[in-house]
Design an enzyme around this catalytic site. Structure first.
Site, PDB file in Angstrom:
ATOM      1  N   ARG A 159      43.815  10.664  36.920  1.00 19.66           N
ATOM      2  CA  ARG A 159      43.267   9.650  36.023  1.00 19.66           C
ATOM      3  C   ARG A 159      42.560   8.514  36.771  1.00 19.66           C
ATOM      4  O   ARG A 159      41.546   7.989  36.310  1.00 19.66           O
ATOM      5  CB  ARG A 159      44.388   9.067  35.151  1.00 19.66           C
ATOM      6  CG  ARG A 159      44.996  10.045  34.157  1.00 19.66           C
ATOM      7  CD  ARG A 159      46.141   9.389  33.385  1.00 19.66           C
ATOM      8  NE  ARG A 159      45.704   8.173  32.717  1.00 19.66           N
ATOM      9  CZ  ARG A 159      45.132   8.145  31.517  1.00 19.66           C
ATOM     10  NH1 ARG A 159      44.961   9.253  30.832  1.00 19.66           N
ATOM     11  NH2 ARG A 159      44.748   7.007  30.999  1.00 19.66           N
ATOM     12  N   ASP A 196      36.565   3.240  26.877  1.00 25.16           N
ATOM     13  CA  ASP A 196      37.680   4.183  26.746  1.00 25.16           C
ATOM     14  C   ASP A 196      37.271   5.590  27.173  1.00 25.16           C
ATOM     15  O   ASP A 196      36.115   5.983  27.033  1.00 25.16           O
ATOM     16  CB  ASP A 196      38.171   4.180  25.282  1.00 25.16           C
ATOM     17  CG  ASP A 196      39.570   4.776  25.148  1.00 25.16           C
ATOM     18  OD1 ASP A 196      40.262   4.927  26.168  1.00 25.16           O
ATOM     19  OD2 ASP A 196      39.951   5.091  24.007  1.00 25.16           O
ATOM     20  N   GLY A 197      38.239   6.347  27.683  1.00 25.77           N
ATOM     21  CA  GLY A 197      38.020   7.756  28.001  1.00 25.77           C
ATOM     22  C   GLY A 197      38.025   8.084  29.487  1.00 25.77           C
ATOM     23  O   GLY A 197      37.738   9.223  29.865  1.00 25.77           O
ATOM     24  N   ARG A 249      51.822   1.595  30.677  1.00 28.91           N
ATOM     25  CA  ARG A 249      51.465   2.868  31.345  1.00 28.91           C
ATOM     26  C   ARG A 249      52.338   3.071  32.578  1.00 28.91           C
ATOM     27  O   ARG A 249      52.994   2.130  33.045  1.00 28.91           O
ATOM     28  CB  ARG A 249      49.982   2.820  31.743  1.00 28.91           C
ATOM     29  CG  ARG A 249      49.087   2.856  30.512  1.00 28.91           C
ATOM     30  CD  ARG A 249      47.649   3.108  30.873  1.00 28.91           C
ATOM     31  NE  ARG A 249      46.857   3.186  29.656  1.00 28.91           N
ATOM     32  CZ  ARG A 249      45.611   3.610  29.598  1.00 28.91           C
ATOM     33  NH1 ARG A 249      44.991   3.994  30.702  1.00 28.91           N
ATOM     34  NH2 ARG A 249      44.976   3.652  28.450  1.00 28.91           N
ATOM     35  N   ASN A 258      48.519  -1.897  27.796  1.00 28.42           N
ATOM     36  CA  ASN A 258      48.335  -1.046  28.974  1.00 28.42           C
ATOM     37  C   ASN A 258      49.393  -1.295  30.059  1.00 28.42           C
ATOM     38  O   ASN A 258      49.572  -0.462  30.952  1.00 28.42           O
ATOM     39  CB  ASN A 258      46.933  -1.225  29.572  1.00 28.42           C
ATOM     40  CG  ASN A 258      45.817  -0.634  28.737  1.00 28.42           C
ATOM     41  OD1 ASN A 258      44.681  -1.136  28.750  1.00 28.42           O
ATOM     42  ND2 ASN A 258      46.098   0.437  28.002  1.00 28.42           N
TER      43      ASN A 258
HETATM   44  C1  IPE Z   1      42.004   0.240  24.795  1.00 27.71           C
HETATM   45  O1  IPE Z   1      42.091   1.538  25.272  1.00 27.71           O
HETATM   46  C2  IPE Z   1      42.138  -0.716  25.931  1.00 27.71           C
HETATM   47  C3  IPE Z   1      41.060  -0.696  26.906  1.00 27.71           C
HETATM   48  C4  IPE Z   1      39.954  -0.022  26.819  1.00 27.71           C
HETATM   49  C5  IPE Z   1      41.262  -1.528  28.065  1.00 27.71           C
HETATM   50  P1  IPE Z   1      43.463   2.366  25.207  1.00 27.71           P
HETATM   51  O2  IPE Z   1      43.156   3.715  25.682  1.00 27.71           O
HETATM   52  O3  IPE Z   1      44.520   1.618  25.895  1.00 27.71           O
HETATM   53  O4  IPE Z   1      43.768   2.322  23.642  1.00 27.71           O
HETATM   54  P2  IPE Z   1      44.622   3.290  22.726  1.00 27.71           P
HETATM   55  O5  IPE Z   1      45.979   3.373  23.337  1.00 27.71           O
HETATM   56  O6  IPE Z   1      43.940   4.618  22.713  1.00 27.71           O
HETATM   57  O7  IPE Z   1      44.599   2.634  21.391  1.00 27.71           O
HETATM   58  C1  IPE Z   2      40.113   3.305  29.405  1.00 25.28           C
HETATM   59  O1  IPE Z   2      40.324   4.655  29.678  1.00 25.28           O
HETATM   60  C2  IPE Z   2      40.540   2.425  30.554  1.00 25.28           C
HETATM   61  C3  IPE Z   2      41.775   1.652  30.306  1.00 25.28           C
HETATM   62  C4  IPE Z   2      42.432   1.591  29.183  1.00 25.28           C
HETATM   63  C5  IPE Z   2      42.288   0.868  31.412  1.00 25.28           C
HETATM   64  P1  IPE Z   2      41.747   5.336  29.443  1.00 25.28           P
HETATM   65  O2  IPE Z   2      42.541   5.178  30.670  1.00 25.28           O
HETATM   66  O3  IPE Z   2      42.371   4.812  28.202  1.00 25.28           O
HETATM   67  O4  IPE Z   2      41.322   6.854  29.261  1.00 25.28           O
HETATM   68  P2  IPE Z   2      41.864   7.874  28.182  1.00 25.28           P
HETATM   69  O5  IPE Z   2      41.701   7.218  26.835  1.00 25.28           O
HETATM   70  O6  IPE Z   2      43.295   8.121  28.502  1.00 25.28           O
HETATM   71  O7  IPE Z   2      40.999   9.082  28.338  1.00 25.28           O
HETATM   72 MG    MG Z   3      42.265   5.348  26.274  1.00 21.52          MG
END
Ligand code: IPE
Ligand code: IPE
Ligand code: MG
Length: 246
Positions: A34, A21-22, A72, A69
């Site tokens: 992103r 994540d992140g 999104r 996801n």
């Molecule tokens: C969890 O991350 C899913 C993955 C890492 C693929 P998200 O960024 O989607 O989760 P939330 O929305 O912060 O719970």
């Molecule tokens: C994790 O990073 C990857 C996926 C969930 C696909 P994020 O896309 O959730 O990144 P943040 O949490 O918005 O920073």
């Molecule tokens: Mg995330």
């Protein structure tokens, strides 16, 4: 001394699960889109897989795309699917060189057809590899997985293939997408979020959880080794008291 040298290789977790994540915040911090974060996150996955191979982790399961996801913006979903396709094709050779088997769990039929086909192809050409199994969780949600397992068991009871009494923890686990692997001993989540986000709910009943502020594109094998060192300092009691353990 680096973290790698502090690892006791006789007590490695067999299975590590990671909520990567992140990516989005990492890109935003640099004034980028992103998608740039997702692209950079692929480099982290590559380094972590090699780190696992290096020290002898047998199973690595990474949460790459959750059922949620799909909600999104369409542009981000499309970019993630394209990145997935290009990455698995580009990495097939390296996976073979490193003796890594590719696996995927989740509602795979909801992925674009090209994704399904290329995944199946790379899974096939890496299927003989034995050093490490890399599982991508794609269009995955633990509640979906548990419901599917429950429905299959109900069908089997209805068809009188099994009895109600035969449904126990092992029979249930055998219906999950992770049936062929041990439960993860360690689960890591990057980016400072302290939640599980619908990942492996059944399998993490007794998993050690490790949270780090590091954003996924900055996470490298030294960070993985640090998490393993932390894991090895913990006492896993499974409901018992300390004195009963040795
Ligand atoms: C969890 O991350 C899913 C993955 C890492 C693929 P998200 O960024 O989607 O989760 P939330 O929305 O912060 O719970
Ligand atoms: C994790 O990073 C990857 C996926 C969930 C696909 P994020 O896309 O959730 O990144 P943040 O949490 O918005 O920073
Ligand atoms: Mg995330």
């Amino acid at each position: 001394m680096g973290f790698k040298e502090q690892i006791d290789i006789t007590r490695l977790p067999e299975h590590i699960a990671i909520i990567m994540d992140g990516n989005g915040r990492w890109a935003k911090n640099q004034g980028k889109f992103r998608v740039f974060g997702h692209e950079s996150g692929v480099l982290s996955v590559k380094d972590i897989v090699e780190g696992c191979v290096d020290i002898g982790i047998k199973y690595l399961t990474v949460y790459a795309f959750s059922t949620e996801n799909w909600n999104r913006p369409i542009e981000e979903v499309n970019a993630l699917m394209e990145l997935l396709i290009s990455t698995i094709n580009q990495e097939a050779e390296t996976l073979n060189k490193n003796n890594v088997r590719l696996n995927a769990i989740g509602d795979l039929k909801s992925l674009p057809q090209k994704c399904i086909d290329d995944l199946a192809n790379v899974m096939e050409i890496t299927s003989k590899n034995t050093k490490c199994t890399l599982t991508l969780a794609l269009s995955y949600s633990a509640k979906w997985e548990i419901l599917e397992a429950a429905k299959r068991l109900a069908q089997q009871v209805q068809a009188e293939e099994i009895t109600l009494e035969e449904i126990n923890e092992d029979a249930f686990a055998a219906q999950l997408t992770t049936a062929q692997m041990p439960d993860p001993e360690l689960m890591i989540r990057t980016s400072g979020e302290h939640r599980v986000s619908n990942f492996l709910l059944w399998q993490i009943a007794y998993t050690e959880l490790y949270f780090t502020e590091t954003l996924w594109p900055d996470f490298r094998r030294e960070d993985l080794f640090e998490a393993i060192v932390d894991y090895q300092k913990r006492e896993r009691r499974f409901g018992k008291i300390s004195e009963q353990l040795n």
